[in-house]
Design a protein around this motif. Structure first.
Motif, PDB file in Angstrom:
ATOM      1  N   LEU A 127       0.654  -1.028  -0.020  1.00  0.00           N
ATOM      2  CA  LEU A 127       0.002   0.091   0.037  1.00  0.00           C
ATOM      3  C   LEU A 127       0.900   1.265   0.080  1.00  0.00           C
ATOM      4  O   LEU A 127       0.448   2.130  -0.487  1.00  0.00           O
ATOM      5  CB  LEU A 127      -1.064  -0.058   1.210  1.00  0.00           C
ATOM      6  N   ASP A 128       1.961   1.259   0.493  1.00  0.00           N
ATOM      7  CA  ASP A 128       3.048   2.263   0.529  1.00  0.00           C
ATOM      8  C   ASP A 128       3.635   2.463  -0.679  1.00  0.00           C
ATOM      9  O   ASP A 128       4.052   3.625  -1.152  1.00  0.00           O
ATOM     10  CB  ASP A 128       3.985   2.195   1.541  1.00  0.00           C
ATOM     11  N   GLY A 129       3.544   1.761  -1.577  1.00  0.00           N
ATOM     12  CA  GLY A 129       3.868   1.840  -3.149  1.00  0.00           C
ATOM     13  C   GLY A 129       5.455   2.300  -3.034  1.00  0.00           C
ATOM     14  O   GLY A 129       6.598   1.655  -2.512  1.00  0.00           O
ATOM     15  N   ALA A 130       5.888   3.450  -3.722  1.00  0.00           N
ATOM     16  CA  ALA A 130       7.430   3.956  -3.731  1.00  0.00           C
ATOM     17  C   ALA A 130       7.861   4.340  -2.538  1.00  0.00           C
ATOM     18  O   ALA A 130       9.146   4.397  -2.087  1.00  0.00           O
ATOM     19  CB  ALA A 130       7.424   5.007  -4.875  1.00  0.00           C
ATOM     20  N   TYR A 131       6.937   4.475  -1.346  1.00  0.00           N
ATOM     21  CA  TYR A 131       7.350   4.899  -0.121  1.00  0.00           C
ATOM     22  C   TYR A 131       7.807   3.818   0.784  1.00  0.00           C
ATOM     23  O   TYR A 131       7.906   3.950   1.808  1.00  0.00           O
ATOM     24  CB  TYR A 131       6.469   5.909   0.362  1.00  0.00           C
ATOM     25  N   ALA A 132       7.541   2.515   0.294  1.00  0.00           N
ATOM     26  CA  ALA A 132       7.818   1.220   1.168  1.00  0.00           C
ATOM     27  C   ALA A 132       9.059   1.194   1.838  1.00  0.00           C
ATOM     28  O   ALA A 132      10.036   1.630   1.298  1.00  0.00           O
ATOM     29  CB  ALA A 132       7.365   0.133   0.333  1.00  0.00           C
ATOM     30  N   VAL A 133       9.060   0.785   3.111  1.00  0.00           N
ATOM     31  CA  VAL A 133      10.302   0.646   3.826  1.00  0.00           C
ATOM     32  C   VAL A 133      11.136  -0.738   3.346  1.00  0.00           C
ATOM     33  O   VAL A 133      10.348  -1.721   3.305  1.00  0.00           O
ATOM     34  CB  VAL A 133      10.078   0.514   5.399  1.00  0.00           C
ATOM     35  N   LYS A 134      12.290  -0.600   2.733  1.00  0.00           N
ATOM     36  CA  LYS A 134      12.960  -1.668   2.395  1.00  0.00           C
ATOM     37  C   LYS A 134      14.190  -2.101   3.399  1.00  0.00           C
ATOM     38  O   LYS A 134      15.010  -1.235   3.722  1.00  0.00           O
ATOM     39  CB  LYS A 134      13.427  -1.509   0.964  1.00  0.00           C
ATOM     40  N   ILE A 135      14.130  -3.164   3.996  1.00  0.00           N
ATOM     41  CA  ILE A 135      15.211  -3.905   4.914  1.00  0.00           C
ATOM     42  C   ILE A 135      15.772  -5.142   4.003  1.00  0.00           C
ATOM     43  O   ILE A 135      15.168  -5.971   4.036  1.00  0.00           O
ATOM     44  CB  ILE A 135      14.636  -3.882   6.273  1.00  0.00           C
ATOM     45  N   ASP A 136      16.808  -5.000   3.492  1.00  0.00           N
ATOM     46  CA  ASP A 136      17.552  -6.019   2.873  1.00  0.00           C
ATOM     47  C   ASP A 136      18.674  -6.705   3.755  1.00  0.00           C
ATOM     48  O   ASP A 136      19.690  -5.820   4.077  1.00  0.00           O
ATOM     49  CB  ASP A 136      17.925  -5.795   1.624  1.00  0.00           C
ATOM     50  N   GLY A 137      18.897  -7.924   3.838  1.00  0.00           N
ATOM     51  CA  GLY A 137      19.855  -8.548   4.557  1.00  0.00           C
ATOM     52  C   GLY A 137      19.910  -8.268   5.998  1.00  0.00           C
ATOM     53  O   GLY A 137      19.266  -7.341   6.744  1.00  0.00           O
ATOM     54  N   GLY A 138      20.772  -8.788   6.767  1.00  0.00           N
ATOM     55  CA  GLY A 138      21.198  -8.683   8.116  1.00  0.00           C
ATOM     56  C   GLY A 138      20.004  -9.152   9.011  1.00  0.00           C
ATOM     57  O   GLY A 138      19.362  -9.860   8.677  1.00  0.00           O
ATOM     58  N   PHE A 139      20.476  -9.233  10.310  1.00  0.00           N
ATOM     59  CA  PHE A 139      19.337  -9.916  11.292  1.00  0.00           C
ATOM     60  C   PHE A 139      18.512  -8.890  11.698  1.00  0.00           C
ATOM     61  O   PHE A 139      18.704  -7.694  11.849  1.00  0.00           O
ATOM     62  CB  PHE A 139      20.597 -10.101  12.400  1.00  0.00           C
ATOM     63  N   SER A 140      17.273  -9.477  11.829  1.00  0.00           N
ATOM     64  CA  SER A 140      16.240  -8.395  12.395  1.00  0.00           C
ATOM     65  C   SER A 140      16.225  -8.733  14.028  1.00  0.00           C
ATOM     66  O   SER A 140      16.863  -9.275  14.534  1.00  0.00           O
ATOM     67  CB  SER A 140      14.930  -8.982  11.996  1.00  0.00           C
ATOM     68  N   THR A 141      15.663  -7.781  14.725  1.00  0.00           N
ATOM     69  CA  THR A 141      15.425  -7.755  16.166  1.00  0.00           C
ATOM     70  C   THR A 141      15.004  -9.013  16.531  1.00  0.00           C
ATOM     71  O   THR A 141      15.478  -9.741  17.516  1.00  0.00           O
ATOM     72  CB  THR A 141      14.647  -6.402  16.422  1.00  0.00           C
ATOM     73  N   ILE A 142      14.005  -9.682  15.967  1.00  0.00           N
ATOM     74  CA  ILE A 142      13.480 -10.972  16.335  1.00  0.00           C
ATOM     75  C   ILE A 142      14.683 -12.020  15.960  1.00  0.00           C
ATOM     76  O   ILE A 142      14.638 -12.850  16.891  1.00  0.00           O
ATOM     77  CB  ILE A 142      12.256 -11.360  15.537  1.00  0.00           C
ATOM     78  N   ASP A 143      15.352 -11.688  14.999  1.00  0.00           N
ATOM     79  CA  ASP A 143      16.371 -12.905  14.850  1.00  0.00           C
ATOM     80  C   ASP A 143      17.450 -13.053  16.013  1.00  0.00           C
ATOM     81  O   ASP A 143      17.897 -13.909  16.539  1.00  0.00           O
ATOM     82  CB  ASP A 143      17.080 -12.700  13.518  1.00  0.00           C
ATOM     83  N   VAL A 144      17.772 -11.483  16.451  1.00  0.00           N
ATOM     84  CA  VAL A 144      18.742 -11.578  17.518  1.00  0.00           C
ATOM     85  C   VAL A 144      18.092 -12.136  18.835  1.00  0.00           C
ATOM     86  O   VAL A 144      18.931 -12.891  19.706  1.00  0.00           O
ATOM     87  CB  VAL A 144      18.889 -10.036  17.853  1.00  0.00           C
ATOM     88  N   ILE A 145      16.838 -11.714  18.965  1.00  0.00           N
ATOM     89  CA  ILE A 145      15.989 -12.273  20.411  1.00  0.00           C
ATOM     90  C   ILE A 145      15.990 -13.882  20.189  1.00  0.00           C
ATOM     91  O   ILE A 145      16.482 -14.475  21.222  1.00  0.00           O
ATOM     92  CB  ILE A 145      14.693 -11.773  20.418  1.00  0.00           C
ATOM     93  N   LYS A 146      15.724 -14.289  19.095  1.00  0.00           N
ATOM     94  CA  LYS A 146      15.800 -15.859  19.070  1.00  0.00           C
ATOM     95  C   LYS A 146      17.121 -16.664  19.262  1.00  0.00           C
ATOM     96  O   LYS A 146      17.299 -17.526  19.825  1.00  0.00           O
ATOM     97  CB  LYS A 146      15.217 -16.491  17.613  1.00  0.00           C
TER      98      LYS A 146
END
Length: 135
Positions: A96-115
């Motif tokens: 729905l954000d289209g061109a304004y979408a947040v892109k996060i590529d690669g790396g650990f997410s916060t959830i990955d770190v917690i797990k």
């Protein structure tokens, strides 16, 4: 929500869906940062009880350490389901954000770190159980 003519429920608009999903996403993000202290308190409390009882009652200490490890594995599963829901909300919002979408590529997410930290804590519980047999 009903239609003006009372014919039944009206379909939500894209804008309403976006606002509702964004509110859910924001709420989940808020919860995400409250989860680690909760997990830490539970596992830390169990370790404290186990280590207090280790000199006098090794079997109780081992049982508590086993439960702490089991809790960590359960918490990993909670975080996995949280991650799936989080990603689905983000995917919908990005559409729905289209061109304004947040892109996060690669790396650990916060959830990955917690797990990862939970797996380390589970391993620590296992190591402590093995240690208790030799001391």
């Amino acid at each position: 929500m009903t239609t003006e003519t009372g014919d039944g429920p009206a379909s939500p608009t894209v804008s309403e869906i976006y606002k509702e999903q964004y509110a859910h996403f924001r709420s989940m993000n808020d919860i995400l940062y409250k989860i680690p202290p909760l997990f830490g308190a539970v596992v830390g409390g169990l370790w404290y009880v186990a280590l207090q009882n280790l000199p006098s009652d090794k079997w109780l200490a081992r049982a508590v350490l086993f439960f702490a490890g089991l809790s960590c594995v359960g918490f990993v599963q909670v975080m996995q389901r949280f991650s799936i829901a989080f990603k689905l909300y983000l995917k919908n919002l990005n559409k729905l954000d289209g061109a304004y979408a947040v892109k996060i590529d690669g790396g650990f997410s916060t959830i990955d770190v917690i797990k990862t930290m939970l797996w380390v804590a589970a391993a620590g519980s296992g190591i402590a159980i093995v240690y208790s047999f030799y001391n």
